[in-house]
Scaffold this motif. Sequence first.
Motif, short mmCIF file in Angstrom:
data_model
loop_
_atom_site.label_atom_id
_atom_site.label_comp_id
_atom_site.label_asym_id
_atom_site.label_seq_id
_atom_site.Cartn_x
_atom_site.Cartn_y
_atom_site.Cartn_z
N LEU A 281 42.42 63.58 35.43
CA LEU A 281 41.73 63.51 36.81
C LEU A 281 40.68 62.35 36.45
CD1 LEU A 281 40.84 66.97 38.08
CD2 LEU A 281 42.61 65.54 38.73
N LYS A 282 40.68 61.40 37.13
CA LYS A 282 39.91 60.00 36.88
C LYS A 282 38.74 59.76 37.87
CE LYS A 282 44.36 58.04 35.32
NZ LYS A 282 45.49 57.13 35.75
N ARG A 283 37.82 59.56 37.04
CA ARG A 283 36.20 59.66 37.86
C ARG A 283 36.02 57.96 38.17
NH1 ARG A 283 32.27 62.83 34.64
NH2 ARG A 283 33.87 62.20 32.79
N PHE A 284 37.00 57.15 38.19
CA PHE A 284 36.72 55.74 38.51
C PHE A 284 37.79 55.39 39.79
CE2 PHE A 284 39.14 56.12 34.57
CZ PHE A 284 40.50 55.36 34.94
N TYR A 285 37.59 54.57 40.39
CA TYR A 285 38.47 54.31 41.47
C TYR A 285 38.88 52.68 41.73
CZ TYR A 285 36.37 58.63 42.54
OH TYR A 285 36.05 60.09 42.60
N HIS A 286 39.89 52.46 40.85
CA HIS A 286 40.57 51.08 40.79
C HIS A 286 41.81 51.23 41.89
CE1 HIS A 286 38.05 51.06 37.62
NE2 HIS A 286 38.81 51.09 36.32
N VAL A 299 50.97 43.93 42.30
CA VAL A 299 49.84 44.94 42.68
C VAL A 299 48.43 44.44 42.03
CG1 VAL A 299 49.27 47.12 42.95
CG2 VAL A 299 51.61 46.68 43.27
N PRO A 300 47.95 43.52 42.47
CA PRO A 300 46.49 43.33 41.76
C PRO A 300 45.63 44.55 41.94
CG PRO A 300 46.82 41.88 43.69
CD PRO A 300 48.17 42.52 43.49
N VAL A 301 44.60 44.62 41.22
CA VAL A 301 44.02 45.94 41.06
C VAL A 301 42.45 45.79 41.34
CG1 VAL A 301 43.02 48.06 39.71
CG2 VAL A 301 45.37 47.07 39.55
N ILE A 302 41.70 46.14 42.22
CA ILE A 302 40.06 46.04 42.51
C ILE A 302 39.66 47.26 41.81
CG2 ILE A 302 38.47 46.16 44.20
CD1 ILE A 302 40.43 45.19 46.36
N ALA A 326 50.06 32.33 43.40
CA ALA A 326 50.11 31.01 42.65
C ALA A 326 50.52 31.81 41.02
CB ALA A 326 48.71 30.57 42.59
N GLY A 327 50.98 32.87 41.10
CA GLY A 327 51.24 33.42 39.50
C GLY A 327 50.40 33.33 38.49
N LYS A 328 49.02 33.47 38.69
CA LYS A 328 47.70 33.21 37.65
C LYS A 328 47.05 34.38 37.47
CE LYS A 328 47.35 28.34 38.92
NZ LYS A 328 46.26 27.32 39.65
N LEU A 329 47.83 35.59 38.18
CA LEU A 329 46.97 36.81 37.55
C LEU A 329 46.90 37.15 36.07
CD1 LEU A 329 47.99 39.09 40.65
CD2 LEU A 329 45.80 38.34 40.22
N THR A 330 45.82 37.57 35.62
CA THR A 330 45.68 38.11 34.25
C THR A 330 46.40 39.51 34.08
OG1 THR A 330 43.45 38.80 34.23
CG2 THR A 330 43.53 36.57 33.91
N LEU A 331 46.49 39.99 32.84
CA LEU A 331 47.00 41.27 32.45
C LEU A 331 45.91 42.47 33.23
CD1 LEU A 331 49.13 43.12 31.20
CD2 LEU A 331 47.90 43.06 29.27
N GLU A 332 44.65 42.08 33.19
CA GLU A 332 43.68 42.95 33.29
C GLU A 332 43.60 43.04 34.83
OE1 GLU A 332 40.03 44.97 33.54
OE2 GLU A 332 41.32 44.57 31.87
N GLN A 333 44.10 42.04 35.50
CA GLN A 333 43.86 42.19 36.82
C GLN A 333 45.12 42.93 37.70
OE1 GLN A 333 43.62 37.88 37.50
NE2 GLN A 333 41.59 38.02 38.13
N ILE A 334 46.11 43.48 36.82
CA ILE A 334 47.18 43.78 37.58
C ILE A 334 47.47 45.37 36.81
CG2 ILE A 334 48.46 41.96 38.11
CD1 ILE A 334 50.20 42.21 35.69
N THR A 335 46.46 45.86 35.85
CA THR A 335 46.55 47.10 35.37
C THR A 335 45.48 47.91 35.59
OG1 THR A 335 45.76 46.12 33.22
CG2 THR A 335 48.06 46.13 33.39
N GLY A 336 45.51 49.17 35.20
CA GLY A 336 44.56 50.11 35.21
C GLY A 336 44.29 50.95 36.63
N PHE A 339 45.10 54.29 42.32
CA PHE A 339 45.98 54.48 43.77
C PHE A 339 46.27 53.06 44.15
CE2 PHE A 339 46.17 55.71 48.17
CZ PHE A 339 46.61 56.95 47.94
N THR A 340 47.20 53.20 45.02
CA THR A 340 47.60 51.89 45.55
C THR A 340 47.85 52.09 47.14
OG1 THR A 340 49.06 51.38 43.59
CG2 THR A 340 49.70 50.41 45.62
N ILE A 341 47.54 50.93 47.63
CA ILE A 341 47.28 50.73 49.22
C ILE A 341 48.41 49.63 49.43
CG2 ILE A 341 45.44 49.38 49.46
CD1 ILE A 341 44.78 50.81 52.01
#
Length: 424
Positions: A281-286, A299-302, A326-336, A339-341
Amino acid sequence: MVEFKLPDVGEGMHEGEIIKILVKPGDAVEQDQPVIEVQTDKVNAELSAPVTGVIKEIRIAEGETVEVGTTLLVIEQSAGSAKEGAAATQEAVRTEEKGEASTPRHVTSRPTRALATPYVRQMAREMKIDIEKVAGTGAAGRVTEEDLRQYAAAASTKPAKRTIVPAANSEAVTAPVEKISVGKHAGESMSRIDRIPMKGIRKKIAEHMTKSVTIIPHVTSVDEMEMDQLRGLREQMLPLAQKRNIKLTFLPFFIKALVIALKEFPVLNASIDDAAQEILLKRFYHIGVATDTPDGLIVPVIKDADRKSIFQLAEEIAQLAELARAGKLTLEQITGGTFTISNVGPIGGLQANPIINHPEVAIIALHKMEKRWVVREDEGVIRWMMNFSLSFDHRLIDGVTAVRFTNRIKELLENPTLLFAEMV
């Protein structure tokens, strides 16, 4: 001795599970006789003996998962079979020396069965080609689709000949072999197919989606909600957003409602550790936002969406979408993501069964917004309505919980002033 190894029975297969062994040591087998049943993530296939002979050793067990190239059986090839294979090979050499085999993909006899996937064998049957006569150029001599097309093209333009080895004091005699018919419709169909390699992002998407639907038992719940009040609130906020050069869509409001509901139903903001048999159970909301790009769905992640304002979410959504296209997302921006919308509403569609973004346990899809005739207080009225779909992992989430979760989202969006009352 012939070692029979696990072939690639499905395009790109890496391993297979041994379902049933149809022979035992000491059994005599004929070439092409079924000996093993194997299951992969793509096909359930029957493997046939490559030669005629006797089973000397079985090196695998039922229920075992083995990699492509693993030796399954050891077969002692019969003397007659071996001699026939050697004779056929010598005949092919003589033919080639006399210049009759003008195309290396033409008649080539093998002491063992041609290597080919079930799809290629089916293709050969449809083209009326004897696959045993096609020389494979793939890995380990495997016959490929391109080999079949080359063979068919050569056969349709130049009749093949077979050479009869002359007896003493006699002249060589050549007899034309009947031209192989590939079938009018099959040949035309093949010439109108464009082949595009499955690689890069598209390949990764395919692998990820296959893994998700293989592991997760998906269930989808669909509901609708009234959007009139939310549309009114957004209209009020648009002038301020425009002053700040912010593109304000409906998505930031959906994300805010989603985060509030996730805090009340933490089981939907979770994942399953299959190895440890634990629920996380995760107590953060990415929140992942499915984004259409020229290369496919990304799927970039906020990160920490619960700590950001409507305007901050709007800005980040726009920035991430631009980077994704543009194909410029970093690994950090697409992982973690937790939940997905997926917002497919702008391009249409009434309903869908979205695939969960593994290892998450749920995903929500928003569909098109349109005016509909609905009943309110026993009277027919026109309202802005929108469908939405929630797919959830039924190993962890019960149907009742899923519906209560979507009811809460619906309540917050149909009465958007509640969003501000619940925000932290």
